[in-house]
Design an enzyme around this catalytic site. Structure first.
Site, PDB file in Angstrom:
ATOM      1  N   LYS A  90     -56.817 -26.990  21.036  1.00 43.73           N
ATOM      2  CA  LYS A  90     -55.875 -26.696  19.953  1.00 43.73           C
ATOM      3  C   LYS A  90     -55.124 -25.373  20.140  1.00 43.73           C
ATOM      4  O   LYS A  90     -53.967 -25.260  19.746  1.00 43.73           O
ATOM      5  CB  LYS A  90     -56.601 -26.696  18.601  1.00 43.73           C
ATOM      6  CG  LYS A  90     -57.040 -28.069  18.140  1.00 43.73           C
ATOM      7  CD  LYS A  90     -57.642 -27.997  16.738  1.00 43.73           C
ATOM      8  CE  LYS A  90     -58.059 -29.363  16.248  1.00 43.73           C
ATOM      9  NZ  LYS A  90     -58.552 -29.329  14.849  1.00 43.73           N
ATOM     10  N   ASP A 116     -54.342 -29.415   9.706  1.00 45.07           N
ATOM     11  CA  ASP A 116     -55.745 -29.327   9.279  1.00 45.07           C
ATOM     12  C   ASP A 116     -55.889 -28.674   7.904  1.00 45.07           C
ATOM     13  O   ASP A 116     -56.579 -29.189   7.022  1.00 45.07           O
ATOM     14  CB  ASP A 116     -56.568 -28.546  10.297  1.00 45.07           C
ATOM     15  CG  ASP A 116     -56.922 -29.360  11.533  1.00 45.07           C
ATOM     16  OD1 ASP A 116     -56.973 -30.597  11.426  1.00 45.07           O
ATOM     17  OD2 ASP A 116     -57.137 -28.758  12.592  1.00 45.07           O
TER      18      ASP A 116
END
Length: 277
Positions: free
Chosen positions: A66, A102
């Site tokens: 990420k 997220d």
């Protein structure tokens, strides 16, 4: 021509994203496919270039890539840049743009049980990538306080220092946080403690938990961690990680297709894969 989507990660065999997204493509009659790609660190740049060359419409990024993927993208939006992590990439006319869904995915899921976090006192357990996304996102929602508890307190201190939004926060070790359990309206557990197969573990005791406190655990396997079980036994309102997982996926799907998908169908798909209800 079939449109290509996917997810990059390592390991990747456990991911439920392909089944979830491919079901949505079927639901909305899209000629598209979503595939998992296991990619080693040293191959990440090549994998990104490969997806670009193949004309992939978009893809997700999961552990451990990420943060590492950011230098290989053409652009990163402001929130993802501040978090320092990307979980969703959109191919916009050949330009790869990174986003992070997220934190907002967690917040949208949380809104299913709590209308707002304004005025709340919150403890986030953990200081990793997920904690960072959730902390930064919630800091914009005007809670009274968001404290961070982590095994390594230096990481909690660093996370607080790097928050780009004004928020009152304190850093604790996990042991120290255990002495303040009764101070909070909400707990958000973001570590892997209690995840299958180590389901007997939990980050801290909730012995002094007040009733009606909201307790979230972003783990969804098992569906009820020991942490959530204890919270429920003590009268808390609890939420596992299904909602965050589904909403972050829905937000990614919307960025790729312009369609905000059927959340309930997505939940049922994931629960079906987990063997739950």
């Amino acid at each position: 021509m079939k449109k290509l989507f996917g997810v990059l990660g390592n390991p990747i065999g456990h991911t439920m994203s392909p089944a979830m997204h491919n079901d949505l493509f079927s639901l909305y009659n899209m000629d598209a496919i979503y595939l998992p790609f296991q990619v080693m660190d040293e191959d990440l740049h090549d994998a990104v270039n490969g997806l670009r060359a193949l004309g992939a419409v978009g893809f997700n990024v999961t552990i451990p890539h990420k943060s590492k993927i950011i230098p290989f993208l053409d652009e990163v939006d402001e929130l993802a840049a501040s978090i320092g992590a990307v979980n969703t990439v959109v191919n916009q006319d050949g330009k790869l743009i990174g986003y992070n869904t997220d934190g907002l995915g967690f917040l949208k899921g949380l809104n299913g049980i709590v209308s707002k976090v304004k005025g709340k006192r919150i403890l986030v357990i953990g200081a990793g990538g997920a904690a960072r996304a959730i902390y930064f996102t919630l800091a914009k929602e005007n809670p009274i306080q968001i404290d961070i508890a982590n095994r390594t307190i230096e990481n909690a201190v660093d996370l607080i220092a790097e928050c780009p939004y004004p928020i009152s926060s304190r850093a604790f070790t996990i042991e120290e946080a255990g002495k303040h359990v009764g101070d909070y309206d909400m707990f958000i557990q973001t570590t892997m403690i209690g995840m299958s197969p180590k389901i007997t573990e939990q980050p801290l005791s909730l012995q002094n938990l007040r009733k009606q406190t909201v307790v979230c655990d972003i783990i969804y396997n098992p569906l009820e961690t020991r942490f959530l079980h204890e919270a429920s036994e003590r009268g808390a309102t609890v939420q596992n990680g299904i909602d965050m997982f589904v909403y972050q996926g829905a937000l990614a799907f919307e960025k790729w297709t312009g369609i905000f998908p059927d959340i309930q169908r997505m939940k049922e798909n994931v629960l079906g894969q987990l063997g739950g209800k």
